[in-house]
Design a protein around this motif. Structure first.
Motif, PDB file in Angstrom:
ATOM      1  N   GLU A  18       0.840  -1.195   0.000  1.00  0.00           N
ATOM      2  CA  GLU A  18       0.000   0.000   0.000  1.00  0.00           C
ATOM      3  C   GLU A  18       0.876   1.246   0.000  1.00  0.00           C
ATOM      4  O   GLU A  18       1.834   1.346   0.766  1.00  0.00           O
ATOM      5  CB  GLU A  18      -0.933   0.000   1.209  1.00  0.00           C
ATOM      6  N   ILE A  19       0.539   2.176  -0.882  1.00  0.00           N
ATOM      7  CA  ILE A  19       1.331   3.394  -1.063  1.00  0.00           C
ATOM      8  C   ILE A  19       0.392   4.578  -0.976  1.00  0.00           C
ATOM      9  O   ILE A  19      -0.725   4.551  -1.519  1.00  0.00           O
ATOM     10  CB  ILE A  19       2.051   3.374  -2.430  1.00  0.00           C
ATOM     11  N   PHE A  26      -5.014  16.776  -0.445  1.00  0.00           N
ATOM     12  CA  PHE A  26      -5.544  15.504  -0.920  1.00  0.00           C
ATOM     13  C   PHE A  26      -4.577  14.378  -0.595  1.00  0.00           C
ATOM     14  O   PHE A  26      -3.398  14.598  -0.319  1.00  0.00           O
ATOM     15  CB  PHE A  26      -5.830  15.530  -2.434  1.00  0.00           C
ATOM     16  N   GLU A  27      -5.115  13.151  -0.627  1.00  0.00           N
ATOM     17  CA  GLU A  27      -4.312  11.933  -0.519  1.00  0.00           C
ATOM     18  C   GLU A  27      -4.691  11.014  -1.669  1.00  0.00           C
ATOM     19  O   GLU A  27      -5.868  10.908  -2.023  1.00  0.00           O
ATOM     20  CB  GLU A  27      -4.556  11.217   0.817  1.00  0.00           C
ATOM     21  N   ILE A  28      -3.699  10.378  -2.250  1.00  0.00           N
ATOM     22  CA  ILE A  28      -3.943   9.405  -3.307  1.00  0.00           C
ATOM     23  C   ILE A  28      -3.390   8.068  -2.851  1.00  0.00           C
ATOM     24  O   ILE A  28      -2.234   7.976  -2.424  1.00  0.00           O
ATOM     25  CB  ILE A  28      -3.297   9.835  -4.638  1.00  0.00           C
ATOM     26  N   ASP A  29      -4.230   7.041  -2.921  1.00  0.00           N
ATOM     27  CA  ASP A  29      -3.864   5.716  -2.434  1.00  0.00           C
ATOM     28  C   ASP A  29      -3.648   4.747  -3.595  1.00  0.00           C
ATOM     29  O   ASP A  29      -4.345   4.811  -4.610  1.00  0.00           O
ATOM     30  CB  ASP A  29      -4.966   5.162  -1.521  1.00  0.00           C
ATOM     31  N   PHE A  30      -2.707   3.851  -3.417  1.00  0.00           N
ATOM     32  CA  PHE A  30      -2.459   2.757  -4.354  1.00  0.00           C
ATOM     33  C   PHE A  30      -2.387   1.458  -3.557  1.00  0.00           C
ATOM     34  O   PHE A  30      -1.674   1.390  -2.552  1.00  0.00           O
ATOM     35  CB  PHE A  30      -1.125   2.939  -5.096  1.00  0.00           C
ATOM     36  N   ALA A  46       5.418   9.618  -8.263  1.00  0.00           N
ATOM     37  CA  ALA A  46       4.610  10.654  -7.628  1.00  0.00           C
ATOM     38  C   ALA A  46       4.612  11.943  -8.454  1.00  0.00           C
ATOM     39  O   ALA A  46       3.626  12.685  -8.472  1.00  0.00           O
ATOM     40  CB  ALA A  46       5.128  10.931  -6.219  1.00  0.00           C
ATOM     41  N   LEU A  47       5.730  12.193  -9.128  1.00  0.00           N
ATOM     42  CA  LEU A  47       5.826  13.367  -9.999  1.00  0.00           C
ATOM     43  C   LEU A  47       4.767  13.305 -11.091  1.00  0.00           C
ATOM     44  O   LEU A  47       4.032  14.266 -11.328  1.00  0.00           O
ATOM     45  CB  LEU A  47       7.226  13.421 -10.609  1.00  0.00           C
ATOM     46  N   ALA A 179      -6.727   7.688  -7.803  1.00  0.00           N
ATOM     47  CA  ALA A 179      -6.077   8.797  -8.504  1.00  0.00           C
ATOM     48  C   ALA A 179      -7.026   9.486  -9.477  1.00  0.00           C
ATOM     49  O   ALA A 179      -7.079  10.722  -9.539  1.00  0.00           O
ATOM     50  CB  ALA A 179      -4.829   8.300  -9.237  1.00  0.00           C
ATOM     51  N   ALA A 180      -7.788   8.709 -10.260  1.00  0.00           N
ATOM     52  CA  ALA A 180      -8.693   9.312 -11.235  1.00  0.00           C
ATOM     53  C   ALA A 180      -9.779  10.131 -10.540  1.00  0.00           C
ATOM     54  O   ALA A 180     -10.129  11.226 -11.001  1.00  0.00           O
ATOM     55  CB  ALA A 180      -9.325   8.222 -12.100  1.00  0.00           C
ATOM     56  N   GLN A 181     -10.295   9.630  -9.412  1.00  0.00           N
ATOM     57  CA  GLN A 181     -11.310  10.371  -8.673  1.00  0.00           C
ATOM     58  C   GLN A 181     -10.737  11.664  -8.114  1.00  0.00           C
ATOM     59  O   GLN A 181     -11.401  12.710  -8.115  1.00  0.00           O
ATOM     60  CB  GLN A 181     -11.854   9.509  -7.533  1.00  0.00           C
ATOM     61  N   THR A 182      -9.494  11.618  -7.642  1.00  0.00           N
ATOM     62  CA  THR A 182      -8.862  12.816  -7.105  1.00  0.00           C
ATOM     63  C   THR A 182      -8.635  13.838  -8.201  1.00  0.00           C
ATOM     64  O   THR A 182      -8.910  15.040  -8.017  1.00  0.00           O
ATOM     65  CB  THR A 182      -7.524  12.460  -6.433  1.00  0.00           C
TER      66      THR A 182
END
Length: 383
Positions: A18-19, A26-30, A46-47, A179-182
């Motif tokens: 989990e990343i 905001f936070e983006i989860d993977f 992340a860039l 990510a797409a939702q963010t």
């Protein structure tokens, strides 16, 4: 308009598979399936993920940790490109990193292919690997075509594609991400943002593979018609470090030609999914605009429609809802009619031909840019 004085600073937290990318807003989860240890990779991924959001917010971007100098230079080129393409959405910003240094990886082998189960990636998987007797590593993103919360339908896609994957893929990873939702929260739709998410996700594996690959959405000539688009032959090569780069597959082939090749393989037809109806996926309904266009493309290229849709009927009236003012749908319509003309089947689509000939031409790129700048200048004057 100058960027905000407060840079968007991105930190990265790794916790096994989990990343998390964290910022002040905001936070983006993977969540990665197929790999648990990310020790030693750079934060270049992340860039790519955060670049369009920072541009949309008009905030300089600063990545904590180590980032490739090659990638950093390429990110600045992407800023210029997207600022010139979409000045109403993306701003010109500065991009920096805490540690600018290339990471050298000793165990890189082969490539990692993006596989969605759609027509383009299915064709690429067949022709570049399966037909040559080679297996490839593949990555599927959950959170784009399928909502990150929709595990049931995504699992159904995995079941549907299993026969092809077992033959052509030796290592298959999946990433579930918001990510797409963010990006959508900051006005970045999939047509612009999907390349940043796809290539950022590939870079999570830069220590294992020398390159990533993506199946082209369309030919170069259709690219010019639908531009700006999130993945293209211009921008894809810029998602690169000195250790990892992106290959774009089949840029010279249109969608009808790919579908024709798939129609010759019953197993591939049973695996491919391109329906727009979320409640039907991964099956193909046969009546949505994308299924209807695909039927027409099969017909234009081969003269017949394979039995792969829930509703296999077809009439040209099913193409009447194609929105020719939408650059993506117009590109698909042109791809269809080009195929029909090439195969002497243009007479099958008189209504669509008439609509394309009668519809007013799109404004040129230069005219669109002038209009956007005029709006911005008017807004600044009022301010």
């Amino acid at each position: 308009m100058p960027p905000s004085t407060t840079a968007l600073t991105v930190s990265t937290v790794f916790n096994q598979n989990e990343i998390k990318l964290q910022t002040d807003c905001f936070e983006i989860d993977f969540k990665v399936q197929g790999r648990e240890d990310f020790t030693g990779i750079s934060n270049t991924f992340a860039l790519w993920i955060c670049l369009p959001i920072a541009m949309s917010m008009n905030r300089d971007l600063h990545i904590l940790g180590q980032v490739s100098p090659t990638a950093l230079a390429n990110a600045k080129k992407l800023v210029e490109i997207w600022f010139s393409w979409r000045p109403g959405l993306f701003h010109f910003i500065n991009v920096t990193a805490e540690h600018v240094q290339e990471t050298t990886y000793a165990q890189q082998q082969g490539e990692l292919m993006l596989y969605s189960g759609g027509a383009d990636s299915t064709y690429a998987l067949m022709t570049h690997y399966l037909q040559h007797g080679n297996k490839v590593a593949a990555l599927t993103i959950h959170g784009m075509d399928y909502d990150a919360q929709d595990a049931v339908r995504f699992d159904a896609l995995m079941t549907k594609t299993r026969p092809l994957r077992e033959l052509a893929i030796n290592e298959h990873y999946t990433i579930t991400s918001n990510a797409a939702q963010t990006m959508a929260r900051y006005g970045i739709r999939g047509d612009c943002g999907h390349g940043f998410q796809l290539f950022g996700s590939l870079f999570l594996f830069e220590d294992r593979y020398r390159s990533g690959s993506i199946a082209a959405d369309c030919t170069r000539q259709i690219e010019m018609l639908i531009s700006p688009w999130g993945t293209s032959s211009l921008t894809n090569p810029l998602f690169a470090s000195s250790q990892f780069h992106i290959n774009t597959l089949d840029l010279e082939l249109g969608r009808p030609e790919k579908l024709a090749a798939l129609s010759e393989n019953e197993m591939a037809l049973g695996c491919v999914s391109f329906c727009k109806k979320r409640d039907v996926r991964p099956e193909n309904c046969g009546v949505c605009s994308k299924c209807s266009r695909s039927k027409a493309m099969f017909l234009a290229e081969t003269g017949k429609i394979p039995d792969m849709f829930l509703d296999n009927s077809f009439s040209e009236d099913m193409l009447l809802d194609i929105d020719l003012s939408n650059r993506g749908e117009r590109g698909s319509a042109m791809d269809l009619l080009s195929s029909a003309a090439r195969n002497n089947r243009l007479s099958l689509f008189p209504q669509l031909t008439a609509r394309l000939c009668a519809s007013p031409p799109r404004k040129t790129w230069l005219a669109r840019q002038r209009a956007r700048w005029a709006k911005r200048i008017k807004k600044l004057n009022k301010g």
